[in-house]
Design an enzyme around this catalytic site. Structure first.
Site, PDB file in Angstrom:
ATOM      1  N   LYS A 155       0.857  -1.192   0.000  1.00 19.67           N
ATOM      2  CA  LYS A 155       0.000   0.000   0.000  1.00 19.67           C
ATOM      3  C   LYS A 155       0.892   1.241   0.000  1.00 19.67           C
ATOM      4  O   LYS A 155       1.911   1.275   0.706  1.00 19.67           O
ATOM      5  CB  LYS A 155      -0.900  -0.017   1.237  1.00 19.67           C
ATOM      6  CG  LYS A 155      -1.942   1.096   1.286  1.00 19.67           C
ATOM      7  CD  LYS A 155      -2.853   0.936   2.520  1.00 19.67           C
ATOM      8  CE  LYS A 155      -3.953   1.983   2.558  1.00 19.67           C
ATOM      9  NZ  LYS A 155      -4.813   1.862   3.764  1.00 19.67           N
ATOM     10  N   SER A 214      -9.899   1.743   2.777  1.00 20.87           N
ATOM     11  CA  SER A 214      -9.048   2.501   1.902  1.00 20.87           C
ATOM     12  C   SER A 214      -7.997   1.672   1.164  1.00 20.87           C
ATOM     13  O   SER A 214      -7.451   2.148   0.165  1.00 20.87           O
ATOM     14  CB  SER A 214      -8.333   3.587   2.703  1.00 20.87           C
ATOM     15  OG  SER A 214      -7.457   3.013   3.642  1.00 20.87           O
ATOM     16  N   SER A 232     -10.085  -0.441   7.047  1.00 15.56           N
ATOM     17  CA  SER A 232      -9.483  -0.350   5.717  1.00 15.56           C
ATOM     18  C   SER A 232      -8.752  -1.586   5.209  1.00 15.56           C
ATOM     19  O   SER A 232      -8.361  -1.616   4.046  1.00 15.56           O
ATOM     20  CB  SER A 232      -8.521   0.821   5.653  1.00 15.56           C
ATOM     21  OG  SER A 232      -9.243   1.999   5.441  1.00 15.56           O
TER      22      SER A 232
HETATM   23  N1  GLN Z   1     -13.446   3.973   6.034  1.00 21.61           N
HETATM   24  C1  GLN Z   1     -12.888   4.483   7.248  1.00 21.61           C
HETATM   25  C2  GLN Z   1     -12.527   5.924   7.069  1.00 21.61           C
HETATM   26  O1  GLN Z   1     -12.850   6.461   6.067  1.00 21.61           O
HETATM   27  C3  GLN Z   1     -11.691   3.662   7.658  1.00 21.61           C
HETATM   28  C4  GLN Z   1     -10.452   4.056   6.978  1.00 21.61           C
HETATM   29  C5  GLN Z   1      -9.266   3.268   7.421  1.00 21.61           C
HETATM   30  O2  GLN Z   1      -9.364   2.266   8.103  1.00 21.61           O
HETATM   31  N2  GLN Z   1      -8.097   3.783   7.068  1.00 21.61           N
HETATM   32  O3  GLN Z   1     -11.937   6.525   7.897  1.00 21.61           O
END
Ligand code: GLN
Length: 487
Positions: A79, A154, A178
């Protein structure tokens, strides 16, 4: 060669050892697949072919010398939030465009020691803020099961690349879901370890008290392999746990007779897709058939988790992202004085969602609102953690769905941030409590889209989670790569 996608990393390692395949061949195989398919999937922000081929050559040399390491010669993707020495790291943000870290994150260092081959940097929502990868400043990754749909986020690039066979495994990060949500939506295995189990050194911070690095793989065995490499204490991260790392593979193959699996009533919510609910119930039956005991538990503060997360998460983000001012990293816009330069740089460099979070976070930390929001959120976080402590007095682990819906259409929720936020309801509490959680392929909905199953463990109980997940995988044998990407 296509069998390769069905082999575990351990099996590939055996082939490499016996010289039935070389790391160079394996690396070229994946690079070829990326060339063939990634024009459509858009999972990689940049491939690092030269690095990959060099690392593969080195791995082959080490293999010839008789060396052994768990990932020696295995091609993986990272990532783009993990610092990679000499390789641009952008967090899918314009503000970090052109930033080349002078050091490796601890996880990258560990993977290198274990002999991995680095294929490239994977797409994500900008600074890991989002659930669909549509917040990337550069491209929207597609879901390999239906390319009109999002892969989740994400870490959508990591999930999509693993699901379409564009790497043997990948790393991602999970602050509120995420890793688990995109793993669920793309039908692969994704684990978020206990907070502190994996070093965050060199991970670009979003919300430091919630962020954790974890893995994406096509099997539980590969999850055990990769987690075993990246887990462990690191003096460079003061929140890193000193407890020794267990041999995760030793848990695979053990039965689950008598194991108590908690089912929280609060996780069957209105608005959940019927197929997701049905699949969850079928999944529980698998555990029951294997001798586990299902017990009802309650996590009464679940309803406050999303609100709590969006206070704590944004507060920490607003502070962490203050460093992008055009001085040290990436983008710099011209201004009439230094304040003007800061403003212009941040205005141009950050996307809409990141700005929204910075503004929210600054607000909840500002004097007069701090007590009403930030301090209160901290207290609710404690209540959520206590809910889990109480539940774990009655059970060994907890099973829940991962996401109330399967992969949605690209664009569908872009103008509706609240719906996007609310869909993280099953994953966010786990981060707030610092617990380990895994998403494993549970099956498909009526449209053929993957549905994940989440198993949440006690702190540092990754081994036992993997034990139960392995039993499930062996029984249910859920298909992991769409047919289209098998050839
Ligand atoms: N979808 C969540 C957010 O938008 C989690 C994001 C994440 O775990 N980095 O913050």
């Amino acid at each position: 060669m296509n069998d390769i996608l069905n082999l575990t990393i351990r099996q590939l390692r055996e082939m490499l050892k016996k010289k039935e395949i070389s790391s160079m061949e394996l690396t070229n195989y994946y690079l070829g697949r990326i060339r063939k398919y990634d024009g459509e999937i858009l999972s990689y922000l940049r491939t690092t072919e030269d690095h990959a081929l060099k690392m593969a050559g080195q791995a082959d040399e080490r293999i010839s010398r008789g060396e052994d390491a768990p990932l020696l010669g295995i091609p993986l993707g990272m990532k783009d939030i993990l610092c990679t020495k000499g390789i641009e790291t952008t967090c899918a943000s314009n503000i970090l465009k052109g930033f080349v870290p002078p050091y490796d994150a601890t996880v990258i260092k560990r993977l290198k020691e274990a002999g991995f081959v680095h294929l490239g940097k994977l797409n994500m929502d900008e600074f890991a803020m989002g659930s669909s990868t549509e917040n990337s400043a550069f491209q929207t990754t597609k879901n390999p099961w239906d390319t009109t749909r999002i892969p989740g986020g994400s870490s959508g690039g990591s999930a999509a690349a693993v699901a379409s066979g564009l790497c043997a495994g990948a790393l991602g990060t999970d602050t509120g879901g995420s890793i688990r949500q995109p793993a669920s939506l793309c039908g692969v295995v994704g684990i978020k370890p206990t907070y502190g189990r994996v070093s965050r050194y060199g991970l670009v911070a979003f919300a430091s008290s919630l962020d954790q690095i974890g893995t994406f793989t096509r099997s539980i065995s590969d999850c055990a392999t990769m987690l075993g490499v990246i887990a462990g204490h690191d003096p460079m991260d003061s929140t890193s746990i000193t407890a020794p790392v267990e041999d995760y593979h030793s848990f695979l193959g053990k039965d689950i007779k008598g194991l108590k699996i908690g089912i929280p009533a609060e996780y069957i919510i209105e608005g959940m897709e019927p197929d997701v609910k049905r699949n969850f119930e079928e999944s529980l039956q698998v555990f029951k058939d294997q001798g586990a005991e299902l017990v009802d538990v309650t996590l009464p503060h679940t309803q406050y988790a999303v609100a709590t997360y969006y206070i704590i998460g944004t507060a920490e983000a607003s502070s962490n992202l203050a460093r992008y001012d055009g001085v040290k990293y990436g983008l710099r816009e011209r201004g009439k004085d230094i304040i003007d330069m800061y403003k212009k740089t941040r205005f141009k460099g950050f996307g809409k969602e990141v700005k929204r979070r910075i503004i929210l976070g600054t607000y909840v930390l500002s004097s007069g609102y701090y007590d009403a929001y930030y301090r209160k959120a901290g207290k609710v976080r404690t209540l959520i953690r206590q809910d889990f402590d109480n539940a774990f007095r009655l059970c060994d682990m907890i099973a829940t769905p991962v996401s109330p819906s399967t992969a949605f259409k690209a664009g569908e929720r872009l103008e509706d941030p609240l719906t996007m936020y609310l869909s993280d309801i099953f994953t966010i509490p786990v981060n707030l409590a610092g617990l380990p959680g895994i998403s494993i392929p549970g099956g498909f909905d009526s449209q053929g889209l993957p549905i994940g199953l989440q198993i949440i463990g006690k702190p540092l109980d990754e081994g036992r989670i993997l034990q139960a997940a392995y039993v499930f995988e062996s029984e249910k044998k859920v298909r992991v790569i769409p047919d289209k990407y098998r050839s």
